[in-house]
Design an enzyme around this catalytic site. Sequence first.
Site, PDB file in Angstrom:
ATOM      1  N   ASP A  83      -7.504   2.160   7.745  1.00 29.75           N
ATOM      2  CA  ASP A  83      -6.138   2.671   7.769  1.00 29.75           C
ATOM      3  C   ASP A  83      -6.080   3.785   8.805  1.00 29.75           C
ATOM      4  O   ASP A  83      -7.124   4.262   9.278  1.00 29.75           O
ATOM      5  CB  ASP A  83      -5.762   3.200   6.373  1.00 29.75           C
ATOM      6  CG  ASP A  83      -4.264   3.200   6.103  1.00 29.75           C
ATOM      7  OD1 ASP A  83      -3.477   3.230   7.077  1.00 29.75           O
ATOM      8  OD2 ASP A  83      -3.875   3.176   4.920  1.00 29.75           O
ATOM      9  N   GLU A  88       0.832  -1.204   0.000  1.00 26.69           N
ATOM     10  CA  GLU A  88       0.000   0.000   0.000  1.00 26.69           C
ATOM     11  C   GLU A  88       0.866   1.254   0.000  1.00 26.69           C
ATOM     12  O   GLU A  88       0.540   2.248  -0.664  1.00 26.69           O
ATOM     13  CB  GLU A  88      -0.931  -0.010   1.218  1.00 26.69           C
ATOM     14  CG  GLU A  88      -1.969   1.116   1.245  1.00 26.69           C
ATOM     15  CD  GLU A  88      -1.493   2.409   1.908  1.00 26.69           C
ATOM     16  OE1 GLU A  88      -2.223   3.411   1.831  1.00 26.69           O
ATOM     17  OE2 GLU A  88      -0.385   2.420   2.500  1.00 26.69           O
ATOM     18  N   GLU A  89       1.945   1.224   0.767  1.00 26.78           N
ATOM     19  CA  GLU A  89       2.760   2.425   0.963  1.00 26.78           C
ATOM     20  C   GLU A  89       3.487   2.870  -0.303  1.00 26.78           C
ATOM     21  O   GLU A  89       4.005   3.982  -0.358  1.00 26.78           O
ATOM     22  CB  GLU A  89       3.784   2.199   2.084  1.00 26.78           C
ATOM     23  CG  GLU A  89       3.186   1.978   3.469  1.00 26.78           C
ATOM     24  CD  GLU A  89       2.589   3.238   4.074  1.00 26.78           C
ATOM     25  OE1 GLU A  89       2.654   4.307   3.431  1.00 26.78           O
ATOM     26  OE2 GLU A  89       2.057   3.163   5.199  1.00 26.78           O
TER      27      GLU A  89
END
Length: 354
Positions: free
Chosen positions: A232, A209-210
């Site tokens: 999140d 995701e990052e």
Amino acid sequence: MDGDYRAFLDDLLSISTPSGFEGKGQRRWLDYVEQFADETRVDEYGNAVAVYEGADDTPAIALAGHGDEIGLMVRDIDENGFLKLARIGGSDKTVTRGQHVTIHTADGAVDGVIGQVAIHLRDPSDDEYTDINDQYVDIGVSDEAEARERVDIGDPITLDTEITDLAGGRVAARGLDNRVGIWTAAEAFRRAVETKPETTVYAISTVQEEIGLKGATMVGFDLDPDAVIATDVTHATDQPESPSSKGSGIELGAGPVVARGSANHPKLVEAARGIAADEDIDVQLQASGNATGTDADAFYTTRGGIPSLNVGLPNRYMHTPVEVVEFADLDSAADLLAGIAVRGDEFAPFTVDI
């Protein structure tokens, strides 16, 4: 939070999972959710999924978080054995210098420190933050050959920090972004499954995701659920240095955050707010005019568009080694997600009224 639930969170926080190197953390997450699942599976890049099979012709609701964290990587090794750095995700150059680090190699962990010139030797007029590409790790060796015996180009690096309990039921640690999200998805899955719902429920821990929401794109296409709630961290701005122009009114301890706009499907926003009211769960609202910056942005544009919702967990000091969250917010978020999963058929089909 105590008992097995706290131990599970501490285990997740103790495992280093920089983007592209999430395997050990994904394994620990699966070990937890498989106790309650009818099936678990992992795809080619490590996205992890647990499945509870509901009745036929009922909605499939996915509860997702991302299992990766920001980090660093060995970019090069100079002739004196110092390791040059590259970013993994949005690592912050203002907090990396003077830190203990671990280099994760094929042969095990190698300890090091990111160098910082002593204050006595620095020119105060030139005290700017050095770009990460210009920072270096000292592992104590004397030359390049000795360093190359211990590490390889491309080895991931994480900062070494402690998990520290603070007053007020709060905890500080590296990587709460987003271990608290996958903890919440797993715990919400457990709570939903205990009620034996009619709906099919997925719990998902995505990868990468990052560095661009990569795993959510993969697993969203593969599963194609009727709806996804992506959990999140979000910025808690109840701290002295939060810029007023970016203030959101989000506070620690005031409950999970329901985003509105962009990726956030109106029916799922309605469901979250209605269930929160029914179950006496405090929630906060957040404006999301362009993008959520979370896996919800990938899920809702996958296939023909998967109805999605971003539920945020208030977090101070994001992308630093001292992120802070409040346990009560995690517990409330797990209740909220479980409620959406169990009662999903009340709000289906997830379509926009026109």
